[in-house]
Design a protein around this motif. Structure first.
Motif, short mmCIF file in Angstrom:
data_model
loop_
_atom_site.label_atom_id
_atom_site.label_comp_id
_atom_site.label_asym_id
_atom_site.label_seq_id
_atom_site.Cartn_x
_atom_site.Cartn_y
_atom_site.Cartn_z
N LEU A 1 -15.41 -21.24 16.76
CA LEU A 1 -15.65 -22.42 15.91
C LEU A 1 -16.59 -22.07 14.76
N LEU A 2 -17.69 -21.40 15.06
CA LEU A 2 -18.65 -21.05 14.01
C LEU A 2 -18.02 -20.14 12.96
N ALA A 3 -17.03 -19.36 13.37
CA ALA A 3 -16.37 -18.45 12.42
C ALA A 3 -15.61 -19.20 11.34
N LEU A 4 -15.33 -20.50 11.56
CA LEU A 4 -14.66 -21.28 10.52
C LEU A 4 -15.50 -21.38 9.25
N SER A 5 -16.80 -21.13 9.36
CA SER A 5 -17.65 -21.18 8.17
C SER A 5 -17.40 -20.02 7.22
N GLY A 6 -16.56 -19.06 7.65
CA GLY A 6 -16.11 -17.99 6.77
C GLY A 6 -17.24 -17.25 6.08
N PRO A 7 -17.15 -17.10 4.75
CA PRO A 7 -18.19 -16.34 4.04
C PRO A 7 -19.54 -17.02 4.04
N ARG A 8 -19.61 -18.26 4.45
CA ARG A 8 -20.89 -18.97 4.49
C ARG A 8 -21.58 -18.83 5.84
N THR A 9 -21.03 -18.03 6.72
CA THR A 9 -21.66 -17.84 8.02
C THR A 9 -23.08 -17.29 7.86
N PRO A 10 -24.03 -17.79 8.64
CA PRO A 10 -25.39 -17.26 8.57
C PRO A 10 -25.59 -16.02 9.43
N LEU B 1 -23.01 -8.90 17.22
CA LEU B 1 -24.40 -9.28 17.41
C LEU B 1 -24.76 -9.18 18.89
N ALA B 2 -25.88 -8.53 19.17
CA ALA B 2 -26.28 -8.27 20.55
C ALA B 2 -27.15 -9.40 21.07
N ALA C 1 -24.88 -12.11 10.63
CA ALA C 1 -24.56 -10.83 10.00
C ALA C 1 -23.60 -9.99 10.82
N GLY C 2 -23.11 -10.50 11.90
CA GLY C 2 -22.17 -9.75 12.74
C GLY C 2 -21.30 -10.71 13.53
N GLN C 3 -20.37 -10.15 14.29
CA GLN C 3 -19.45 -10.97 15.06
C GLN C 3 -20.16 -11.57 16.28
N LEU C 4 -19.81 -12.81 16.58
CA LEU C 4 -20.38 -13.51 17.72
C LEU C 4 -19.38 -13.59 18.86
N GLY C 5 -19.88 -13.79 20.06
CA GLY C 5 -19.04 -14.16 21.19
C GLY C 5 -18.25 -13.06 21.85
N VAL C 6 -18.52 -11.82 21.50
CA VAL C 6 -17.84 -10.68 22.12
C VAL C 6 -18.86 -9.59 22.41
N ILE C 7 -18.53 -8.73 23.34
CA ILE C 7 -19.36 -7.55 23.62
C ILE C 7 -18.59 -6.34 23.15
N LYS D 1 -31.75 -11.02 21.89
CA LYS D 1 -31.19 -11.67 20.71
C LYS D 1 -31.29 -10.73 19.53
N ASP D 2 -30.17 -10.60 18.82
CA ASP D 2 -30.10 -9.70 17.67
C ASP D 2 -30.53 -8.28 18.03
#
Length: 222
Positions: A162-171, A184-185, A173-179, A213-214
C-alpha cells in the motif's frame, strides 16, 4: 470522515473537491486516501479516483465487491466495543457513533476476507503518546478473522504494498516488507513463534528480543 461534531452518515466533500485532490496528487506522483464509513461516501470517493479507504466499518457487500474488483485498498481497524471502549460521555453522540463503528467491525472484516479485498493494518487514533503503547494490542485481534501468518503478512508485506502507491513521493529509501538484499532492514526477533501465537506481540517489552530499524539495532536482549 468523522470528528466530535459530525455524524457518521454524512457525506463530506463534493465530487469536484475530491477529483481536484486526486488530480493534484496524481500530478505530484502519488495518490489519495480518504477516511470514510458509509457506502455512499466511499463509492463517491472511488468514483473520483481514490485508491485507499481508511476505516469503512459501515460498508455493505456491494461496495466491498466493487472495491475487490477495482483493487481499492481497505485500511480497516479491529475495533470491538467490549474490548476497546474509548471514553465517551454516556448517552452522547460520540458514544453512539463509536458503537456503530464497533458493531460493523466483524461484518466488514468477514466480508473483506471472503471477497479477497486488499486489506491493510493500521490506525490513526493511537498515534499519540498515550495511544502509542497500545498499538501492538490490536494486531492479535485480527485472529478473529485471519490466521497468525495472514495477520503478520498484512501488517508487513501488504502494508508495504500500500505504501508503495506513493511512488516517487515515498519517504523510504529502500523496499519495504521483504527480506532481501537492498531492502530496508526493519526486523524483529521474537521470543517465540508469532505465527502460532500472535499474542506474543501484544507484550513487546517482554517478547521482542531484538528491534532493528534501518539496519540499526535499537534493542538487543537476545
Amino acid at each position: 470522515m468523522s470528528s466530535n461534531f459530525d455524524p457518521l452518515d454524512v457525506t463530506q466533500f463534493s465530487p469536484e473537491e475530491i477529483r481536484a485532490a486526486v488530480g493534484a496528487a496524481e500530478d505530484w506522483g502519488t495518490y489519495v486516501m480518504v477516511h470514510g464509513y458509509t457506502p455512499r461516501a466511499i463509492n463517491r470517493a472511488i468514483d473520483c479516483g481514490v485508491k485507499c479507504i481508511e476505516h469503512g466499518q459501515l460498508l455493505d457487500e456491494p461496495t466491498l465487491r466493487r472495491m475487490a474488483d477495482e483493487k481499492i485498498w481497505l485500511s480497516l481497524q479491529p475495533f470491538l466495543q467490549d474490548e476497546d471502549a474509548i471514553p465517551t460521555a454516556p448517552g452522547s453522540a460520540n458514544e453512539r457513533k463509536y458503537r456503530q463503528v464497533t458493531e460493523g467491525t466483524d461484518r466488514a472484516y468477514s466480508l473483506a476476507k471472503q471477497l479477497g479485498l486488499k486489506v491493510a493494518f493500521g490506525t490513526d487514533i493511537q498515534l499519540n503518546p498515550n495511544g502509542a503503547t497500545r498499538q501492538s494490542h490490536y494486531l492479535p485481534k485480527l485472529l478473529r478473522w485471519y490466521s497468525g501468518g495472514e495477520a503478520l503478512k498484512m501488517a508487513t508485506h501488504d502494508n508495504a504494498a500500500l505504501l508503495a502507491l506513493s511512488g516517487p513521493r515515498t519517504p523510504y529509501a529502500g523496499q519495504l516488507g521483504v527480506i532481501e538484499q537492498n531492502a530496508l532492514a526493519d526486523l524483529l526477533l521474537v521470543n517465540g513463534d508469532p505465527v502460532t501465537d500472535l499474542n506474543l506481540l501484544a507484550d513487546p517489552a517482554t517478547n521482542l528480543a531484538i528491534i532493528m530499524k534501518d539496519g540499526m539495532i535499537f534493542k538487543d536482549a537476545a
